[in-house]
Scaffold this active site. Structure first.
Site, short mmCIF file in Angstrom:
data_model
loop_
_atom_site.label_atom_id
_atom_site.label_comp_id
_atom_site.label_asym_id
_atom_site.label_seq_id
_atom_site.Cartn_x
_atom_site.Cartn_y
_atom_site.Cartn_z
N GLY A 131 0.82 -1.22 0.00
CA GLY A 131 0.00 0.00 0.00
C GLY A 131 0.85 1.27 0.00
N GLU A 179 5.11 2.94 8.50
CA GLU A 179 4.77 1.69 9.21
C GLU A 179 5.97 1.17 10.00
OE1 GLU A 179 1.29 -0.12 6.31
OE2 GLU A 179 3.36 -0.57 5.83
C1 5RP Z 1 0.86 -0.98 3.32
C2 5RP Z 1 1.12 -2.33 3.86
C3 5RP Z 1 -0.06 -3.17 4.21
O1 5RP Z 1 0.02 -3.53 5.54
C4 5RP Z 1 -0.03 -4.40 3.35
O2 5RP Z 1 0.02 -3.98 2.00
C5 5RP Z 1 -1.26 -5.27 3.59
O3 5RP Z 1 -2.39 -4.62 3.10
P1 5RP Z 1 -3.80 -5.34 3.02
O4 5RP Z 1 -4.22 -5.62 4.43
O5 5RP Z 1 -4.68 -4.35 2.31
O6 5RP Z 1 -3.63 -6.60 2.23
O7 5RP Z 1 2.23 -2.76 4.05
O8 5RP Z 1 2.07 -0.36 2.98
#
Ligand code: 5RP
Length: 238
Positions: free
Chosen positions: A107, A113
């Protein structure tokens, strides 16, 4: 006529189960890192319900998207510029291996994060069963956040770690993280030593952070259509 549920829906059921189970691990008065993504959204919705019912928490969002949802749910947020002293951070992942190592950044919120996860005494990771892999990497490319200035040079260095990196785009232009950076998705093979790769990637000039989260997960919640499995990693020392 029997129509089997599309995988997408089963996955969604798993995401929701994981998100809703995590809220039981949040105690009154907790300071909580709030991750980003479609799995964490279920956690935020459940946390919002608890707050409405009287639970006191303070959150630190890992993205604008999460901040907006938290505000809508009346989850109080801590100021960015103070020491957060987080009891726990809760986030999703794109891949998790049997050693609880993660690939994140699908994302594009990886830098924030990682900062928030590193600021928390416990890191709870929420995934649905489709995210569990034997080894991190292929077929998923590894997200690497880089400065827009000189990104082509960074991409050239990163190519040594796999195939030609792909600049992430949105609506035909360079995708920008909340920090104003770009993301390169680097095609990698199976990653044999994520700890070593995490460190080596961050030595490249222009690389701000990469999507490998090594030795951070203290609790993993795997959501399946039949419920959740909760695993703890006692070796993660903070
Ligand atoms: C965003 C992330 C998310 O935690 C990862 O992509 C998981 O996303 P989703 O729960 O929509 O599958 O690292 O940078």
């Amino acid at each position: 006529m029997t129509i089997s549920a599309p995988v997408h829906n089963l996955q969604e059921i798993g995401k929701r189960a994981a998100g809703e189970a995590a809220v039981d691990l949040i105690h009154d008065g907790a300071r909580v890192g709030l991750g980003t993504g479609s799995t964490v959204k279920y956690f935020l919705l459940a946390l919002g319900e608890r707050v409405k019912a009287g639970l006191h928490v303070h959150g630190v969002p890992t993205s604008r998207e999460t901040a907006e949802l938290a505000k809508r749910l009346h989850i109080p947020l801590l100021p960015e510029e103070e020491e957060w002293n987080l009891d726990v951070a809760v986030d999703g992942a794109d891949q998790v291996d049997p050693q609880f190592q993660l690939m994140k950044g699908g994302g594009g919120a990886l830098l924030r994060e990682k900062i928030v996860a590193a600021a928390a005494r416990r890191f709870i990771v929420l995934v649905d069963h489709t995210k569990c892999v034997r080894v991190l990497g292929k077929p998923m490319p590894l997200p690497v956040e880089v400065t827009p200035f000189g990104w082509v040079q960074s991409a050239k260095h990163l190519q040594a770690f796999g195939g030609p990196p792909r600049l992430r785009t949105r609506a035909g232009t360079m995708f920008q993280t909340d920090g104003g950076n770009a993301v390169l998705d680097v095609p990698v093979d199976e990653i044999e030593d994520p700890a070593d790769l995490e460190v080596r990637l961050n030595r490249i000039p222009g690389v701000v952070e990469n999507g490998l989260f090594v030795n951070r997960t203290s609790t993993l919640i795997i959501g399946t259509p039949d419920g959740v499995e909760i695993q703890h990693d006692s070796s993660v020392a903070r």
